[in-house]
Scaffold this motif. Structure first.
Motif, mmCIF file in Angstrom:
data_model
loop_
_atom_site.group_PDB
_atom_site.id
_atom_site.type_symbol
_atom_site.label_atom_id
_atom_site.label_comp_id
_atom_site.label_asym_id
_atom_site.label_seq_id
_atom_site.Cartn_x
_atom_site.Cartn_y
_atom_site.Cartn_z
ATOM 1 N N GLY A 210 0.823 -1.211 0.000
ATOM 2 C CA GLY A 210 0.000 0.000 0.000
ATOM 3 C C GLY A 210 0.853 1.255 0.000
ATOM 4 N N ALA A 211 1.857 1.295 0.877
ATOM 5 C CA ALA A 211 2.723 2.471 0.970
ATOM 6 C C ALA A 211 3.552 2.648 -0.299
ATOM 7 C CB ALA A 211 3.639 2.336 2.185
ATOM 8 N N VAL A 212 4.070 1.551 -0.830
ATOM 9 C CA VAL A 212 4.875 1.621 -2.057
ATOM 10 C C VAL A 212 4.028 2.125 -3.219
ATOM 11 C CG1 VAL A 212 6.035 0.196 -3.803
ATOM 12 C CG2 VAL A 212 6.576 -0.116 -1.379
ATOM 13 N N LEU A 233 5.942 -9.341 -5.706
ATOM 14 C CA LEU A 233 5.329 -8.957 -6.975
ATOM 15 C C LEU A 233 3.812 -9.106 -6.909
ATOM 16 C CD1 LEU A 233 5.468 -8.254 -10.037
ATOM 17 C CD2 LEU A 233 5.661 -10.722 -10.452
ATOM 18 N N ALA A 234 3.344 -10.240 -6.401
ATOM 19 C CA ALA A 234 1.899 -10.476 -6.324
ATOM 20 C C ALA A 234 1.207 -9.400 -5.485
ATOM 21 C CB ALA A 234 1.631 -11.861 -5.741
ATOM 22 N N LYS A 235 1.798 -9.034 -4.356
ATOM 23 C CA LYS A 235 1.216 -8.001 -3.495
ATOM 24 C C LYS A 235 1.193 -6.645 -4.198
ATOM 25 C CE LYS A 235 2.670 -10.301 0.785
ATOM 26 N NZ LYS A 235 3.625 -10.257 1.928
ATOM 27 N N GLY A 240 -1.542 -2.349 -6.630
ATOM 28 C CA GLY A 240 -1.471 -1.364 -7.707
ATOM 29 C C GLY A 240 -2.703 -1.386 -8.588
ATOM 30 N N SER A 241 -3.233 -2.570 -8.845
ATOM 31 C CA SER A 241 -4.449 -2.684 -9.656
ATOM 32 C C SER A 241 -5.639 -2.098 -8.922
ATOM 33 C CB SER A 241 -4.710 -4.153 -10.004
ATOM 34 O OG SER A 241 -3.662 -4.679 -10.790
ATOM 35 N N THR A 242 -5.746 -2.379 -7.638
ATOM 36 C CA THR A 242 -6.853 -1.866 -6.823
ATOM 37 C C THR A 242 -6.856 -0.343 -6.801
ATOM 38 O OG1 THR A 242 -6.838 -3.828 -5.419
ATOM 39 C CG2 THR A 242 -7.842 -1.838 -4.501
ATOM 40 N N ARG A 243 -5.651 0.241 -6.708
ATOM 41 C CA ARG A 243 -5.546 1.704 -6.584
ATOM 42 C C ARG A 243 -5.415 2.412 -7.937
ATOM 43 N NH1 ARG A 243 -2.721 3.442 -1.095
ATOM 44 N NH2 ARG A 243 -3.190 1.629 0.206
ATOM 45 N N GLY A 244 -5.447 1.657 -9.018
ATOM 46 C CA GLY A 244 -5.386 2.263 -10.341
ATOM 47 C C GLY A 244 -4.013 2.755 -10.750
ATOM 48 N N LEU A 245 -2.960 2.258 -10.105
ATOM 49 C CA LEU A 245 -1.608 2.718 -10.415
ATOM 50 C C LEU A 245 -1.215 2.432 -11.865
ATOM 51 C CD1 LEU A 245 1.165 3.838 -9.434
ATOM 52 C CD2 LEU A 245 1.778 1.479 -8.838
ATOM 53 N N PHE A 246 -1.674 1.318 -12.403
ATOM 54 C CA PHE A 246 -1.231 0.898 -13.731
ATOM 55 C C PHE A 246 -2.151 1.386 -14.856
ATOM 56 C CE2 PHE A 246 -0.296 -2.824 -10.789
ATOM 57 C CZ PHE A 246 0.947 -2.325 -10.418
ATOM 58 N N GLU A 268 -5.672 -11.990 -12.412
ATOM 59 C CA GLU A 268 -5.198 -10.694 -11.920
ATOM 60 C C GLU A 268 -3.892 -10.275 -12.579
ATOM 61 O OE1 GLU A 268 -6.195 -10.054 -7.405
ATOM 62 O OE2 GLU A 268 -5.442 -12.097 -7.659
ATOM 63 N N ALA A 269 -3.361 -11.112 -13.464
ATOM 64 C CA ALA A 269 -2.108 -10.788 -14.148
ATOM 65 C C ALA A 269 -2.233 -9.427 -14.827
ATOM 66 C CB ALA A 269 -1.779 -11.862 -15.176
#
Length: 400
Positions: A210-212, A233-235, A240-246, A268-269
């Motif tokens: 979360g912090a990263v 990586l999985a975390k 990142g997907s949940t927060r829309g980072l990508f 989730e890949a």
């Protein structure tokens, strides 16, 4: 049974036991050190690959007229334990050669052990450039393409994206640090206006995803270079997907196309990531088909990249011992220079100038198909084409 017959039987049993002990003692013993508990996703398939190769070598008559044995030991993902186990294998178990290691720090520890003891060591998996360059020595050779090589394979794809602001995320130890240093160097050479706006370097296996993710998002990069692997990586992918980072952001990622790390993510890949990996479904070469069929027949499943590495490591050792006509470390060190080896990825060579093999890697793009992650449009990158010029290698490599 009378006494005379009993005595005769006892002599036969004793003779048989002695013969068995002598045969066992006469076997060529490969001492193999690895982080089996800590990195099981990669190393369970790796061990299967080794065992398949060992079976094939022994079925063909062994080496130098002798059977070959594997003595596997766990290093607990700890450099000190790796050295202790190496000493135990050499001194107590009378291993003829050493092989293995996974993490760069344990690989470097055994590299130094090989130098001090003048004992042959084939580093199968660790990717640190130092193993063959700054810490390189006469007795250590390395199979897998290094961090420099794999990053160099990805940089042209990163440059094509024409993104200026890059964020970096990597595990804070040798492998991650050297990967990012190489990425920065090569990107600056090929895209001088590039900017590196954020770096996150969590401890291996201890990511606060979360912090990263938040720190990377706050930097508003155009693209991300990722070097995380395994559970980290999985975390990172999930957070990142949940927060829309990508979302609408390019990601270039080392190792993420390897089934060991891709399979657990399932649907989730992260589609669209540019990665190095192992697209086993797409490789149609005769060498890979023969390996794939033998592996699937023996184990009832498809190989992972670890399987290829384990298999190729044993086959490399077999080729070297045959060429040397001996397991003597000095003769093996000479034999491995320029040694050609057939692997599931085709023929490779162990370079005389730095002891790095020319094994390559596949580069492609991640997609989700049938509820699981796959590599699309994979291209094999010959490792020989992604190394610095010999003159530069000479300045990097310590004198033997």
């Amino acid at each position: 049974m009378n006494f005379k017959h009993a005595a005769g039987y006892a002599v036969l049993v004793a003779a048989s036991c002695l013969a068995g002990a002598a045969a066992a003692a006469d076997a060529i013993r490969i001492g193999e050190i690895n982080s089996y508990k800590a990195q099981a996703a990669f190393l369970e398939p790796y061990k299967k690959g080794m065992e398949l190769a060992l079976e094939q070598v022994n079925a063909g008559g062994g080496l130098l007229g002798r059977k070959v044995e594997l003595l596997t030991r766990d290093d607990n993902a700890n450099p000190g334990d790796a050295v202790r186990v190496a000493e135990e294998l050499v001194s107590r178990e009378k291993a003829d050669v050493l092989m293995g290691t996974f993490l760069s720090n344990t690989g470097l520890a055994v590299t130094d052990f090989a130098r001090q003891k003048k004992f042959f060591f084939l580093a199968a998996e660790p990717l640190s450039d130092k193993i063959v360059w700054q810490n390189g020595n006469r007795y250590t050779f390395r199979l897998r393409p290094s961090t420099y090589m794999q990053v160099a394979m990805l940089v042209p794809e990163a440059v094509k994206l024409k993104k200026k602001r890059w964020a970096l995320v990597y595990p804070n130890y040798e492998y991650g640090q050297s990967s990012v240093a190489t990425f920065k160097k090569l990107m600056k050479q090929q895209q001088p206006d590039v900017e590196f706006v954020e770096e996150q370097a969590p401890a291996l296996g201890k990511i606060d995803a979360g912090a990263v993710t938040q720190a990377l998002a706050d930097a508003k990069p155009d693209a991300i270079f990722n070097v995380l692997f395994a559970a980290d990586l999985a975390k990172f992918v999930r957070e990142g997907s949940t927060r829309g980072l990508f979302k609408d952001r390019a990601v270039v990622s080392l190792l993420s196309g390897e089934p060991e790390y891709l399979d657990p993510l399932k649907d989730e890949a992260p589609a669209g990531w540019i990665v190095t990996g192992y697209p086993w479904q797409s490789i149609q070469t005769p060498e890979h088909k023969a390996f794939f069929d033998a592996y699937q027949k023996k184990y009832g499943t498809y190989p992972r990249l670890g399987s290829v590495v384990g298999y190729s490591a044993v086959m490399s050792m077999a080729a070297g011992i045959r060429k040397a006509g001996s397991t003597d470390s000095e003769k093996l060190a000479d034999a491995f220079k320029g040694l050609p080896v057939d692997t599931p990825f085709g023929n490779i060579t162990y370079r005389a100038q730095d002891h790095q093999s020319t094994m390559g890697a596949y580069v492609g793009t991640l997609a989700v198909k049938g509820g699981k992650g796959v590599m699309e449009n994979p291209t094999y990158k010959d490792g020989a084409k992604f190394l610095p010029p010999d003159a530069e290698v000479k300045t990097l490599r310590a004198a033997e």
